[in-house]
Write a protein that holds these residues in place. Sequence first.
Motif, short mmCIF file in Angstrom:
data_model
loop_
_atom_site.label_atom_id
_atom_site.label_comp_id
_atom_site.label_asym_id
_atom_site.label_seq_id
_atom_site.Cartn_x
_atom_site.Cartn_y
_atom_site.Cartn_z
N SER A 80 -4.89 13.24 6.66
CA SER A 80 -4.09 12.08 6.29
C SER A 80 -3.91 12.11 4.79
CB SER A 80 -4.79 10.79 6.71
OG SER A 80 -4.81 10.67 8.10
N LEU A 81 -2.67 12.16 4.35
CA LEU A 81 -2.37 12.32 2.92
C LEU A 81 -1.43 11.22 2.46
CD1 LEU A 81 -1.59 16.14 3.04
CD2 LEU A 81 -3.71 15.09 2.26
N PRO A 82 -1.54 10.81 1.21
CA PRO A 82 -0.54 9.88 0.67
C PRO A 82 0.82 10.56 0.60
CG PRO A 82 -2.44 10.05 -0.80
CD PRO A 82 -2.61 11.09 0.26
N ALA A 83 1.86 9.79 0.81
CA ALA A 83 3.22 10.33 0.73
C ALA A 83 3.46 10.92 -0.65
CB ALA A 83 4.25 9.25 1.03
N LYS A 106 0.85 -1.19 0.00
CA LYS A 106 0.00 0.00 0.00
C LYS A 106 0.88 1.23 0.00
CE LYS A 106 -2.11 -0.68 3.81
NZ LYS A 106 -2.98 -0.61 4.97
N SER A 107 0.35 2.31 -0.53
CA SER A 107 1.10 3.55 -0.46
C SER A 107 1.03 4.07 0.98
CB SER A 107 0.53 4.58 -1.43
OG SER A 107 -0.78 4.91 -1.05
N LYS A 108 2.09 4.65 1.43
CA LYS A 108 2.17 5.15 2.81
C LYS A 108 1.34 6.41 2.94
CE LYS A 108 5.48 2.31 4.08
NZ LYS A 108 5.43 1.39 5.18
N THR A 109 0.65 6.54 4.07
CA THR A 109 -0.09 7.76 4.35
C THR A 109 0.61 8.50 5.47
OG1 THR A 109 -1.56 6.63 5.88
CG2 THR A 109 -2.30 6.84 3.59
N ASN A 139 5.26 12.83 9.51
CA ASN A 139 4.19 12.06 10.15
C ASN A 139 4.06 12.50 11.61
OD1 ASN A 139 2.13 10.23 10.22
ND2 ASN A 139 3.45 8.49 10.66
N ASN A 166 5.66 13.66 3.53
CA ASN A 166 6.58 12.53 3.52
C ASN A 166 6.66 11.96 4.93
OD1 ASN A 166 8.47 14.08 4.96
ND2 ASN A 166 9.42 14.80 3.10
N SER A 167 7.33 10.83 5.06
CA SER A 167 7.33 10.12 6.34
C SER A 167 7.95 10.93 7.48
CB SER A 167 8.05 8.79 6.19
OG SER A 167 9.38 8.99 5.79
N THR A 219 2.24 13.91 -1.56
CA THR A 219 1.21 14.91 -1.85
C THR A 219 1.75 16.30 -1.51
OG1 THR A 219 -0.52 13.33 -1.32
CG2 THR A 219 -1.15 15.65 -1.34
#
Length: 112
Positions: free
Chosen positions: A75-78, A39-42, A105, A101-102, A80
């Motif tokens: 909450s956004l996909p990495a 899955k893509s990271k959020t 977070n 990005n991570s 964005t």
Amino acid sequence: MNYRKAIAATAVVASSLLASPAVYAATSVHAPVLAMFGKSKTVKLTIMNDSGAPMEVKAGEEVIKLEAGKPTTVSLPAGTRIVSAADTATQKAGTLIAEANSSLNGATIHIK
């Protein structure tokens, strides 16, 4: 007798040289399965409007309305990009505020 040993040794060396790539190819299958099905990271972060007036930002294609002085959690996909949606006193429309990005977070982004 030496002639037979030389032929046998040559046959063994030739067969090992020809067989090693085939054996390597048959035994080493390391496909990145997680990369295909992962899955893509959020990234979950909070955006705080520290200006005195309400403002709008765009996170990807989504427009987020920020009220003055109130935090908004998203909450956004990495990857964005968060940009200003309209001109304000301190920013022009389309100005990059942050890119999810991570490392962001759980962070809080203050916008003035």
